[in-house]
Enzyme design. Structure first.
Site, PDB file in Angstrom:
ATOM      1  CB  SER A  29      46.288  49.373  56.289  1.00 34.56           C
ATOM      2  OG  SER A  29      45.118  49.102  55.456  1.00 34.56           O
ATOM      3  CG  ASP A  82      37.129  39.302  44.106  1.00 34.58           C
ATOM      4  OD1 ASP A  82      38.240  38.824  45.244  1.00 34.58           O
ATOM      5  OD2 ASP A  82      37.618  40.116  43.324  1.00 34.58           O
ATOM      6  NE  ARG A 106      47.716  34.791  36.028  1.00 34.88           N
ATOM      7  CZ  ARG A 106      47.535  36.017  36.396  1.00 34.88           C
ATOM      8  NH1 ARG A 106      48.096  36.370  37.718  1.00 34.88           N
ATOM      9  NH2 ARG A 106      47.184  36.911  35.696  1.00 34.88           N
ATOM     10  CG  HIS A 156      36.306  41.955  47.067  1.00 38.21           C
ATOM     11  ND1 HIS A 156      37.135  42.139  46.026  1.00 38.21           N
ATOM     12  CD2 HIS A 156      34.924  42.257  46.754  1.00 38.21           C
ATOM     13  CE1 HIS A 156      36.477  42.572  44.985  1.00 38.21           C
ATOM     14  NE2 HIS A 156      35.064  43.038  45.334  1.00 38.21           N
ATOM     15  NE  ARG A 185      50.806  38.261  40.248  1.00 38.13           N
ATOM     16  CZ  ARG A 185      51.164  38.438  39.090  1.00 38.13           C
ATOM     17  NH1 ARG A 185      50.926  39.679  38.636  1.00 38.13           N
ATOM     18  NH2 ARG A 185      51.078  37.594  38.292  1.00 38.13           N
ATOM     19  CB  THR A 218      36.081  28.850  45.941  1.00 39.02           C
ATOM     20  OG1 THR A 218      35.478  30.009  45.506  1.00 39.02           O
ATOM     21  CG2 THR A 218      35.785  28.225  47.340  1.00 39.02           C
TER      22      THR A 218
HETATM   23  C1  GRF Z   1      41.844  46.714  50.732  1.00 36.26           C
HETATM   24  O1  GRF Z   1      40.962  47.691  50.340  1.00 36.26           O
HETATM   25  C2  GRF Z   1      41.517  45.233  50.370  1.00 36.26           C
HETATM   26  O2  GRF Z   1      40.223  44.902  50.408  1.00 36.26           O
HETATM   27  C3  GRF Z   1      41.860  45.020  48.873  1.00 36.26           C
HETATM   28  O3  GRF Z   1      43.050  45.936  48.737  1.00 36.26           O
HETATM   29  C4  GRF Z   1      43.181  46.789  49.887  1.00 36.26           C
HETATM   30  C5  GRF Z   1      44.382  46.550  50.504  1.00 36.26           C
HETATM   31  O4  GRF Z   1      44.858  47.575  51.637  1.00 36.26           O
HETATM   32  N1  GRF Z   1      41.860  43.723  48.476  1.00 36.26           N
HETATM   33  P1  GRF Z   1      45.714  47.114  52.414  1.00 36.26           P
HETATM   34  O5  GRF Z   1      47.075  46.977  51.669  1.00 36.26           O
HETATM   35  O6  GRF Z   1      45.508  46.228  53.495  1.00 36.26           O
HETATM   36  O7  GRF Z   1      46.128  48.469  53.100  1.00 36.26           O
END
Ligand code: GRF
Length: 252
Positions: A56, A188, A108, A152, A134, A184
């Site tokens: 989204s 987060d 990874r 985040h 990931r 970085t």
């Molecule tokens: C969001 O809350 C984003 O902050 C987090 O995962 C969610 C992803 O939502 N990292 P979408 O896939 O963009 O709807």
């Protein structure tokens, strides 16, 4: 070159001369239009977005770009598994979409190498993590340093990692929110581009709080991307300065 306004149609002789002029003028206009189009395309930055789920945030960015006619190319969307819902939206917009299954990679490093190759092949100027679940290797992050951005769902440095809404509720904070930041090597961490806060309301559960935060995300992620595209972001140490200055914090 004959400018268009010099064309006049008079008698038969004049008409043929005017037609020649019209031909030259049309050619001239086409050349100019072609040059403008090429300059426009060349100056357009390319965005590649990495997703794992519904996408989204990616959708909010694409819609804002379309609404405000950003000179940007959505060069591709890459998901780490084929069930990522956001791929449907990408396809509906004819944005090239790719799946690089992380499960097919033993390490990874090998997954990130495949990812990196695909992003480079798409000519990314900016790489967006939009719900990409990931952990990226230091080598990958270094390769895209300064052009790798994440969102985040918390007011960093509070609540890095997973389950941010549950942890916010448990901790009793009265404000929660979202952060857009350069990536970085720490999880987060990284210079904060902007943040938005939302209230934690009486009776909230993790879902209602997540929905409020997500709506804030959809407002600040497109804004941060536009700042990047406009060349307004300067990383100074662990801070991001916006030029010209404007608030990088939103209380929603
Ligand atoms: C969001 O809350 C984003 O902050 C987090 O995962 C969610 C992803 O939502 N990292 P979408 O896939 O963009 O709807």
């Amino acid at each position: 070159m004959t400018p268009v306004h010099a064309i006049e149609i008079t008698d038969a002789k004049g008409t043929s001369r005017s037609c020649r002029k019209l031909g030259r003028a049309t050619e001239y206009v086409h050349k100019i239009a072609f040059r403008v189009a090429i300059n426009y395309i060349v100056s357009m930055l390319s965005i590649v977005t990495l997703i794992s789920g519904r996408g989204s945030n990616f959708e909010a960015i694409v819609k804002m770009a379309q609404k405000d006619h950003w000179p940007v190319k959505f060069a591709g969307v890459i998901a780490n598994h084929s069930a990522a819902k956001g791929l449907d939206f990408a396809r509906s917009q004819a944005i090239p979409s790719f799946v690089i299954e992380h499960k097919e990679h033993v390490t990874r490093e090998s997954f990130d190498a495949a990812l990196s190759l695909q992003i480079d092949a798409l000519g990314a100027d900016l790489v967006l993590l939009a719900g990409f679940m990931r952990i990226l290797t230091p080598g990958f992050i270094r390769h895209f340093e300064g052009r790798l951005i994440n969102i985040h769902p918390a007011l960093l440095p509070a609540f890095p990692g997973l389950h941010t809404h549950e942890r916010a509720l448990e901790s009793g904070v009265k404000e929660h929110g979202a952060t857009v930041h350069f990536v970085t090597e720490g999880v987060d961490e990284g210079p904060i581009i902007c943040q938005a806060s939302v209230p934690v309301l009486k009776g909230d559960d993790a879902d209602s709080l997540a929905a409020r935060v997500l709506s804030a995300e959809h407002q600040i992620y497109p804004r941060a991307v536009k700042w990047f595209l406009d060349g307004r972001l300067r990383i100074e140490g662990n801070q991001v300065k916006l030029q010209p200055p404007e608030s990088q914090f939103f209380k929603l």
